[in-house]
Design a protein around this motif. Structure first.
Motif, PDB file in Angstrom:
ATOM      1  N   GLU A  52      -5.410  -0.436  17.254  1.00 23.98           N
ATOM      2  CA  GLU A  52      -4.127   0.209  18.230  1.00 23.98           C
ATOM      3  C   GLU A  52      -2.910   0.209  17.467  1.00 23.98           C
ATOM      4  N   ILE A  53      -2.691  -0.835  16.987  1.00 27.36           N
ATOM      5  CA  ILE A  53      -1.607  -1.203  16.122  1.00 27.36           C
ATOM      6  C   ILE A  53      -1.208  -0.023  15.104  1.00 27.36           C
ATOM      7  N   SER A  54      -2.212   0.094  14.510  1.00 22.32           N
ATOM      8  CA  SER A  54      -2.254   1.105  13.138  1.00 22.32           C
ATOM      9  C   SER A  54      -2.055   2.439  13.860  1.00 22.32           C
ATOM     10  N   GLY A  55      -2.533   2.694  14.875  1.00 20.82           N
ATOM     11  CA  GLY A  55      -2.290   4.175  15.455  1.00 20.82           C
ATOM     12  C   GLY A  55      -1.025   4.368  15.594  1.00 20.82           C
ATOM     13  N   LYS A  56      -0.269   3.211  16.281  1.00 19.25           N
ATOM     14  CA  LYS A  56       1.004   3.212  16.540  1.00 19.25           C
ATOM     15  C   LYS A  56       2.060   3.420  15.348  1.00 19.25           C
ATOM     16  N   ARG A  57       1.568   2.609  14.464  1.00 19.42           N
ATOM     17  CA  ARG A  57       2.239   2.771  13.203  1.00 19.42           C
ATOM     18  C   ARG A  57       2.458   4.051  12.561  1.00 19.42           C
ATOM     19  N   ASP A  58       1.016   4.840  12.524  1.00 22.67           N
ATOM     20  CA  ASP A  58       1.019   5.950  11.805  1.00 22.67           C
ATOM     21  C   ASP A  58       1.741   6.841  12.495  1.00 22.67           C
ATOM     22  N   ARG A  59       1.687   6.990  13.886  1.00 20.87           N
ATOM     23  CA  ARG A  59       2.542   7.958  14.471  1.00 20.87           C
ATOM     24  C   ARG A  59       3.886   7.758  14.241  1.00 20.87           C
ATOM     25  N   TYR A  60       4.415   6.626  14.046  1.00 21.85           N
ATOM     26  CA  TYR A  60       5.922   6.247  14.022  1.00 21.85           C
ATOM     27  C   TYR A  60       6.164   6.844  12.547  1.00 21.85           C
ATOM     28  N   LEU A  61       5.128   6.487  11.337  1.00 21.84           N
ATOM     29  CA  LEU A  61       5.596   7.046  10.142  1.00 21.84           C
ATOM     30  C   LEU A  61       5.576   8.588   9.981  1.00 21.84           C
ATOM     31  N   GLN A  62       4.801   9.240  10.907  1.00 17.20           N
ATOM     32  CA  GLN A  62       4.539  10.709  10.975  1.00 17.20           C
ATOM     33  C   GLN A  62       5.756  11.243  11.513  1.00 17.20           C
ATOM     34  N   MET A  63       6.322  10.509  12.482  1.00 14.73           N
ATOM     35  CA  MET A  63       7.611  11.080  13.042  1.00 14.73           C
ATOM     36  C   MET A  63       8.789  11.229  12.205  1.00 14.73           C
ATOM     37  N   LEU A  64       8.883  10.041  11.429  1.00 16.77           N
ATOM     38  CA  LEU A  64       9.941  10.025  10.328  1.00 16.77           C
ATOM     39  C   LEU A  64       9.625  11.192   9.241  1.00 16.77           C
ATOM     40  N   VAL A  65       8.412  11.333   8.872  1.00 14.43           N
ATOM     41  CA  VAL A  65       8.173  12.301   8.004  1.00 14.43           C
ATOM     42  C   VAL A  65       8.436  13.818   8.267  1.00 14.43           C
ATOM     43  N   ASP A  66       8.022  13.907   9.598  1.00 16.22           N
ATOM     44  CA  ASP A  66       8.471  15.174  10.432  1.00 16.22           C
ATOM     45  C   ASP A  66      10.024  15.392  10.532  1.00 16.22           C
ATOM     46  N   VAL A  67      10.750  14.381  10.657  1.00 19.01           N
ATOM     47  CA  VAL A  67      12.152  14.554  10.406  1.00 19.01           C
ATOM     48  C   VAL A  67      12.662  14.982   9.034  1.00 19.01           C
ATOM     49  N   LEU A  68      12.021  14.164   8.243  1.00 23.35           N
ATOM     50  CA  LEU A  68      12.448  14.404   6.594  1.00 23.35           C
ATOM     51  C   LEU A  68      12.090  15.975   6.236  1.00 23.35           C
ATOM     52  N   ARG A  78      17.773  16.315   0.458  1.00 25.51           N
ATOM     53  CA  ARG A  78      16.783  16.541  -0.770  1.00 25.51           C
ATOM     54  C   ARG A  78      16.007  15.493  -0.689  1.00 25.51           C
ATOM     55  N   VAL A  79      14.893  16.006  -0.404  1.00 24.85           N
ATOM     56  CA  VAL A  79      13.394  15.131  -0.358  1.00 24.85           C
ATOM     57  C   VAL A  79      12.407  15.939  -1.108  1.00 24.85           C
ATOM     58  N   ALA A  80      11.968  15.156  -2.292  1.00 29.39           N
ATOM     59  CA  ALA A  80      10.508  15.851  -3.163  1.00 29.39           C
ATOM     60  C   ALA A  80       9.593  15.429  -2.283  1.00 29.39           C
ATOM     61  N   ASP A  81       9.463  14.354  -1.709  1.00 34.87           N
ATOM     62  CA  ASP A  81       8.127  13.876  -1.189  1.00 34.87           C
ATOM     63  C   ASP A  81       8.647  13.200   0.158  1.00 34.87           C
ATOM     64  N   PRO A  82       8.278  13.739   1.295  1.00 30.91           N
ATOM     65  CA  PRO A  82       8.848  13.248   2.726  1.00 30.91           C
ATOM     66  C   PRO A  82       7.930  11.958   2.754  1.00 30.91           C
ATOM     67  N   ARG A  83       6.698  11.832   2.652  1.00 33.42           N
ATOM     68  CA  ARG A  83       6.001  10.812   3.052  1.00 33.42           C
ATOM     69  C   ARG A  83       6.355   9.704   2.286  1.00 33.42           C
ATOM     70  N   LEU A  84       6.299   9.591   0.930  1.00 36.08           N
ATOM     71  CA  LEU A  84       7.006   8.686  -0.080  1.00 36.08           C
ATOM     72  C   LEU A  84       8.414   8.158   0.372  1.00 36.08           C
ATOM     73  N   THR A  85       9.306   9.060   0.814  1.00 36.43           N
ATOM     74  CA  THR A  85      10.632   8.769   0.980  1.00 36.43           C
ATOM     75  C   THR A  85      10.544   7.971   2.490  1.00 36.43           C
ATOM     76  N   ALA A  86       9.590   8.396   3.600  1.00 33.47           N
ATOM     77  CA  ALA A  86       9.642   7.629   4.765  1.00 33.47           C
ATOM     78  C   ALA A  86       9.106   6.168   4.553  1.00 33.47           C
ATOM     79  N   LEU A  87       7.975   5.993   3.585  1.00 34.40           N
ATOM     80  CA  LEU A  87       7.403   4.689   3.197  1.00 34.40           C
ATOM     81  C   LEU A  87       8.649   3.776   2.334  1.00 34.40           C
TER      82      LEU A  87
END
Length: 129
Positions: A52-68, A78-87
């Motif tokens: 359950e927590i992992s699902g929430k964490r993954d959704r939160y990460l994806q929201m930040l990736v989407d914004v980037l 200027r973001v070459a890798d949105p997922r790595l930047t979010a992390l």
């Protein structure tokens, strides 16, 4: 101020500080013990709770990736890798429980402003090629 229909996370601010809702470090101080237990013992939680927590964490990460991604597409970031930047952003913020101390040299607002400036300004000197 965002205009109707605009995503407020992508509206350029003329303000020199972080948005008023930047609060990770402010929240880290009162609940620091809880954060330590969570981050250091997450893997010991029952599987259904971890899922359950992992699902929430993954959704939160994806929201930040989407914004980037949207910000990069609109020329705001200027973001070459949105997922790595979010992390990287989450790692920077989530680690404050290890070192932030209320009453220390910097208060939570100072840390938030510094993180904000570092994130938006980067640490490089001069133009990149």
């Amino acid at each position: 101020m965002a205009q109707r229909g605009q995503d407020p996370t992508l509206v350029r601010s003329e303000n020199t500080g972080p948005p008023a809702n930047v609060g990770t470090t402010g929240q880290a101080a009162p609940g620091r013990q809880h954060l330590r237990v969570f981050f250091e013992h997450f893997r010991e939680l029952p599987e259904e709770v971890r899922d359950e927590i992992s699902g929430k964490r993954d959704r939160y990460l994806q929201m930040l990736v989407d914004v980037l991604e949207r910000g990069a597409a609109e020329g705001e970031f200027r973001v070459a890798d949105p997922r790595l930047t979010a992390l990287a952003v989450l790692g920077m913020c989530n680690w404050t429980y290890q070192w932030f101390r209320p009453g220390g040299k910097r208060d939570a607002a100072d840390v938030a402003r510094y993180f904000y400036g570092t994130l938006l300004g980067g640490i490089g000197a001069g133009e990149r090629s």
